[in-house]
Design an enzyme around this catalytic site. Structure first.
Site, PDB file in Angstrom:
ATOM      1  CG  ASP A  41       7.375   8.265 -15.889  1.00 34.60           C
ATOM      2  OD1 ASP A  41       7.647   9.365 -15.228  1.00 34.60           O
ATOM      3  OD2 ASP A  41       7.613   7.274 -15.145  1.00 34.60           O
TER       4      ASP A  41
ATOM      5  NE  ARG B 186      -2.189   4.922  -3.283  1.00 37.33           N
ATOM      6  CZ  ARG B 186      -2.220   3.761  -2.817  1.00 37.33           C
ATOM      7  NH1 ARG B 186      -2.080   3.471  -3.598  1.00 37.33           N
ATOM      8  NH2 ARG B 186      -0.923   3.933  -2.347  1.00 37.33           N
TER       9      ARG B 186
ATOM     10  CG  ASP C 243      -6.870  -3.252  -6.366  1.00 38.21           C
ATOM     11  OD1 ASP C 243      -7.588  -4.003  -5.644  1.00 38.21           O
ATOM     12  OD2 ASP C 243      -5.791  -3.134  -5.985  1.00 38.21           O
TER      13      ASP C 243
ATOM     14  CD  GLU D  34     -10.096   2.267  -2.515  1.00 40.98           C
ATOM     15  OE1 GLU D  34      -9.257   1.745  -1.491  1.00 40.98           O
ATOM     16  OE2 GLU D  34      -9.658   2.279  -3.412  1.00 40.98           O
TER      17      GLU D  34
ATOM     18  CG  HIS E 275      -6.487  -0.460  -2.215  1.00 40.48           C
ATOM     19  ND1 HIS E 275      -6.888   0.370  -1.943  1.00 40.48           N
ATOM     20  CD2 HIS E 275      -5.469  -1.262  -2.975  1.00 40.48           C
ATOM     21  CE1 HIS E 275      -5.302   1.633  -1.958  1.00 40.48           C
ATOM     22  NE2 HIS E 275      -4.407   0.554  -2.608  1.00 40.48           N
TER      23      HIS E 275
END
Length: 344
Positions: free
Chosen positions: A198, A259, A283, A288, A308
């Site tokens: 990160d 995402r 997920d 979608e 999701h």
């Protein structure tokens, strides 16, 4: 003062009923999202809009002349035209971290599902595999105590679903915000070590035994599980591609509860097809709801998927409702807002 409340919520709305007028409609009343026209019809005399998924466009904002505050019960108010709100000097509230615990716990659930083949074992029993036709119990040989082992050949579930433990494995966390940090704490409780990638996190801030900052290349090369916790930006869109997937160990597995846009989905499908990685748990998907004949559904028995639902807990609704109620009170009292969107 009128509040138009269309957001999903849990618990009581008493904190909002104390004001002059509260209109509850749309998703909050058990109906669907409101169209632009419906939002304007209900909100043209509103001072405050509190929404979850309704699209607060420039047209809606312009048609609500009394509007003074917009609140969106999401971690990223993508359904609010922030420039239009800023042009009217209307603050936009959001609810960062409201689903962090929910998403972190689902991430660990997916990791355990991958490690121990839980969905596959469950599905096999539901299909009638590894079951007996009638109720009964196994006989015990004379002189032995009753045993629960009933089949030990290569086709037995003990062999078919034999998995691995999380303890002493390395988890790579791509993104170390509120969700990534929670996943890390839960994983450490299982005895895992962490690699963190990160750019906003300094190595000194995570300097403790079992936690190390890494480059993306180091993380994908050295992790047994890679878990993605990224927001979608120009820099993260398509970040996880053929190159990075190609660095993973053949026995490593990928998890995405953030995402879908951060992965080049076709590259992941190819990596799974060619068995470059051992599996994935997802997920979110490029489109979608997921297409029913998608390879994740029809082709792979080493992919665990959920529709999701990472943030879908009752506690998430309680948290974001309380966050908006508290900041609304601060707004009306002229106090600094805790949850104002930075770019609003």
């Amino acid at each position: 003062m009128k509040i138009l409340f269309t957001a999903e919520y849990a618990g009581s709305l008493d904190a909002f009923r104390q004001y002059d007028e509260l209109e509850v409609t749309g998703w909050a009343a058990g109906d669907s999202k409101l169209s632009e026209d419906a939002l304007i019809a209900h909100g043209q005399d509103a001072d405050v809009l509190i929404v979850s998924y309704d699209d607060i466009t420039a047209r809606v904002i312009d048609a609500c002349p009394q509007l003074k505050l917009i609140a969106c019960t999401r971690a990223n108010p993508v359904n609010v035209d922030l420039k239009a709100a800023a042009a009217r000097n209307i603050p936009v509230l959001y609810t960062p971290g409201r689903n962090a615990d929910a998403a972190a716990e689902l991430t660990l659930g997916l990791m355990l599902s991958l490690a121990r083949h839980i969905p596959q074992a469950h599905g096999a029993l539901k299909r009638g595999e590894f079951t007996r036709a009638t109720q009964g119990s196994n006989a015990t040989q004379q002189g032995l105590r009753q045993d629960v082992v009933w089949d030990v050949d290569k086709s037995s579930p003990y062999e078919v679903f034999k998995g691995g433990e999380l303890r002493n494995k390395t988890l790579g966390l791509v993104g170390y915000g509120s969700i990534g940090q929670r996943v890390g704490r839960l994983a450490r409780a299982f005895g895992m070590s962490l690699l963190v990638a990160d750019p906003r996190v300094a190595a000194e801030d995570i300097d403790e035994p079992g936690v190390r900052k890494a480059t993306l290349e180091e993380l994908f090369t050295g992790s047994d599980y890679v878990s993605l916790h990224l927001t979608v930006t120009p820099q993260t869109t398509g970040l996880i591609d053929q190159r990075l997937l190609g660095l993973m160990k053949p026995e490593a597995q990928l998890i995405n509860t953030s995402r879908a846009a951060v992965i080049v989905e076709e590259d992941l499908i190819v990596a799974l097809r060619e068995k470059r990685i051992a599996g994935a748990a997802l997920d979110v998907f490029a489109s979608e709801p997921i297409w029913r004949d998608h390879p994740f559904i029809t082709e792979f028995d080493n992919v665990v998927i959920t529709p999701h639902i990472a943030g879908a807990t009752r506690e998430t609704l309680v948290k974001h409702t309380a966050m908006i109620a508290a900041d609304l009170q601060r707004f009306l009292s002229g106090e600094p807002l805790h949850y104002r969107w930075p770019s609003a």
